[in-house]
Design a protein around this motif. Sequence first.
Motif, short mmCIF file in Angstrom:
data_model
loop_
_atom_site.label_atom_id
_atom_site.label_comp_id
_atom_site.label_asym_id
_atom_site.label_seq_id
_atom_site.Cartn_x
_atom_site.Cartn_y
_atom_site.Cartn_z
N LEU A 263 44.08 -29.66 34.92
CA LEU A 263 44.03 -29.93 36.36
C LEU A 263 44.04 -31.42 36.63
CD1 LEU A 263 41.54 -27.26 37.72
CD2 LEU A 263 43.97 -27.47 38.17
N SER A 266 47.42 -32.65 36.40
CA SER A 266 48.30 -32.13 37.45
C SER A 266 48.28 -33.02 38.69
CB SER A 266 47.89 -30.72 37.83
OG SER A 266 46.79 -30.74 38.72
N LEU A 270 51.26 -33.92 42.13
CA LEU A 270 51.08 -33.17 43.37
C LEU A 270 52.15 -33.53 44.38
CD1 LEU A 270 47.27 -33.10 44.21
CD2 LEU A 270 48.76 -31.28 43.39
N TRP A 275 53.73 -27.45 41.59
CA TRP A 275 52.55 -26.62 41.88
C TRP A 275 52.03 -25.87 40.67
CZ3 TRP A 275 53.51 -21.55 40.83
CH2 TRP A 275 54.87 -21.17 40.78
N ALA A 278 49.02 -27.12 38.72
CA ALA A 278 47.67 -27.05 39.30
C ALA A 278 47.21 -25.62 39.52
CB ALA A 278 47.65 -27.82 40.62
N VAL A 279 48.14 -24.73 39.84
CA VAL A 279 47.74 -23.38 40.24
C VAL A 279 47.18 -22.58 39.07
CG1 VAL A 279 48.61 -21.15 41.04
CG2 VAL A 279 49.24 -23.23 42.25
N GLY A 282 43.69 -23.52 37.41
CA GLY A 282 42.65 -23.26 38.40
C GLY A 282 42.35 -21.77 38.50
N LEU A 283 43.42 -20.96 38.54
CA LEU A 283 43.23 -19.51 38.61
C LEU A 283 42.46 -19.02 37.39
CD1 LEU A 283 46.54 -17.97 40.01
CD2 LEU A 283 44.26 -18.00 41.04
N ILE A 285 40.23 -20.61 35.65
CA ILE A 285 38.81 -20.93 35.83
C ILE A 285 38.17 -19.96 36.82
CG2 ILE A 285 37.16 -22.67 36.59
CD1 ILE A 285 39.19 -24.81 35.84
N VAL A 286 38.84 -19.78 37.97
CA VAL A 286 38.26 -18.93 39.01
C VAL A 286 38.01 -17.51 38.48
CG1 VAL A 286 38.66 -17.85 41.25
CG2 VAL A 286 39.27 -20.23 40.90
N SER B 140 32.79 -19.17 43.02
CA SER B 140 33.49 -19.17 41.74
C SER B 140 34.64 -20.17 41.68
CB SER B 140 34.02 -17.77 41.43
OG SER B 140 33.00 -16.82 41.51
N TRP B 145 39.32 -28.02 42.41
CA TRP B 145 40.56 -27.24 42.45
C TRP B 145 40.86 -26.84 43.89
CZ3 TRP B 145 41.86 -21.71 42.75
CH2 TRP B 145 43.20 -21.47 42.44
N MET B 149 44.27 -27.54 45.89
CA MET B 149 45.04 -26.49 46.57
C MET B 149 45.22 -26.82 48.06
SD MET B 149 46.02 -24.17 44.47
CE MET B 149 46.24 -25.41 43.24
N MET B 152 47.80 -29.45 48.50
CA MET B 152 49.15 -28.93 48.33
C MET B 152 49.61 -28.13 49.54
SD MET B 152 49.50 -28.02 44.28
CE MET B 152 49.87 -26.37 44.68
#
Lengths: 311, 324
Positions: A263, A266, A270, A275, A278-279, A282-283, A285-286, B140, B145, B149, B152
């Motif tokens: 990240l 990334s 930007l 994209w 970064a996407v 992050g996903l 991690i989430v 979470s 991040w 997002m 962006m």
Amino acid sequence: MANVEPQSQPASQKSAAAPVSYRRREMQRALRSMVASRWALVGMIILTAAAFIAIFGPLLSPMDPNRQNIMMRLLPPMAEGPRGATFWLGSDHLGRDVLSRLLYGARVSLLVGMAAIVVGGSIGTLLGLISGYFGGWIDDVIMRLGDIQLAFPFILLAIMFLVVLGPGLVNIILVLGIGQWITYARIVRAQTLSLREKEYVEAARAMGDGLFSILFRTILPNIVAPLTVIASFNVASVILSEAALSFLGLGVPPTVPTWGSMLSESRDHLLSNKWWLAVFPGLAIVLTVLAFNIIGDWLRDFLDPRLKERS
Amino acid sequence: MWTFLVRRLLQSAIVIIGVTMISFISLQIGGDPTYLFVSENASAEEIQRAREALGFDAPLHIQYLRYIWDALHGDFGNSLSYRQPAMGVVLDAMPATIELTVFSLVLAIALSIPLGVYSALKRGTPIDGGIMTFAMLGQSIPNFWMGIMMIMYFGLYLGWFPISGHVPVLEPLLEGDFSTAIGNIPQSIYYMTMPAIAVGSYTLARNARLVRSSMLEVLQQDFVRTARSKGIRDWQVITHHALRNAWLPVVTMIGLEFGFLLGGVVVVETVFSYPGIGRLVFNAINQRDIPVVQASVILLAMIFIVLNLVVDLIYSRLDPRVKL
């Protein structure tokens, strides 16, 4: 997790009486409850997948995560890679495969999360047991130490130590782990305070059990339930902290791919709308953190039904 | 009351000494700290000279006392990259960080209380489920991040919000220029919206859940039932009877929350190139500018300690049941 019941009876005695069938019954109860609460099941599936990826990541990943390819920089997802391979999730600014780096990154996140919990949990449990069992000045000293530590916003403390110690896997595990001990120490202390007056602890003492045996065989098994719940939430927050520290450039060395450092890299792309850089990290991690939080919620309800009323 | 105050102040003093000790230890833990202050290709004599100039040749306890003495005078050494006193550099960046932290705290609390209350009142409905799912997500998602997002989507794609920059309010205020300060507020909020959401989302989510569960608990208590049975209107029961009790746990959390937010601000500021302490620390980390990192951390810890003290005092006023 299997041999803990609401605290009315000491778990150690119960499981000693009927070890196999009791455990099996509890496991079945846990499974049923997990399936019933659907969310918990989703959390468990994500976690199993993450663990699988962390263990077998190197076998699953289509390319070497560190292999650079200047000709194939910043390609979008599904682009054609070297020798007919595909960059399923695109390539980064050095032409490395994002998917492969993501799969390798799972290792660091989970390893750091788990290891830090083991470090912090062991220190905290030990000090909490001592603090609660002995009381007096030992208790005072340990708890004041904890207060001092809590006076720092944790991430700042971690930054301060990592800047001096330098980045590295062991350093980050130690710093994140030691940062968590007070959470465990407090809960273990509180439970020990009330447990040490119980008859069965008294009985163990009267039978001449040693200190070690009283603390770890008689008291500890009855504290495992709240500890498990805390640990689950704690893994989630440690993974978030690790990602943040990696993002700041204080994580593991740059040769090891991590979600946080991906990240961080990334950010330079930007403005040019890359994209995918970064996407996806992050996903990842989430999803992982979400799974641990969901499981923590479920464990809390499952292990302590009294709390369910409220949440 | 007074004994509580004195005891609490003493406690804070001990904690502050502890904080200085930890930051002192953090300097020593990696071996001879001189090497942190000299360039990589310094000669042996240069290193020795630097060691003497910085006082690292003295015994540890002398070094610590010196460190405390200097710290009491606000002297954390000179910044290695700015060639100015480190504390001065940090203080310059402070107003921007305070603005962002306060704004995100206000945002998080202003939203979490109605969301939590509403969720509790609609317990078990899809609305409750929806709010709680969002809360779970909010807890979470890494704040940085979320920042990326938002940059962006809302910044670059939709162009609704600026992706970096800052319009100061506190700074002109401190200089006594009220009209500029007030005139800057709308612009300042506009620039802070995205960073503040990124910083505050975790707190918002956690507090919404906290308010909900404490509201559910209060709603079951006798005095609420009594109020209802007396025929008092629903919203009055909620605002006058239930909410007054339900938000106490939130107040206790605010002190801790503030520290947590400060930690989050450090990371999020870097994402938005926001000119506060966070970005300063980030740059200091990259340039290994130890005095600046130390001064920042200690200053933030001090703010945190004082705030917690204040929150404890407020709490005791809000809830007479809390024994002092």
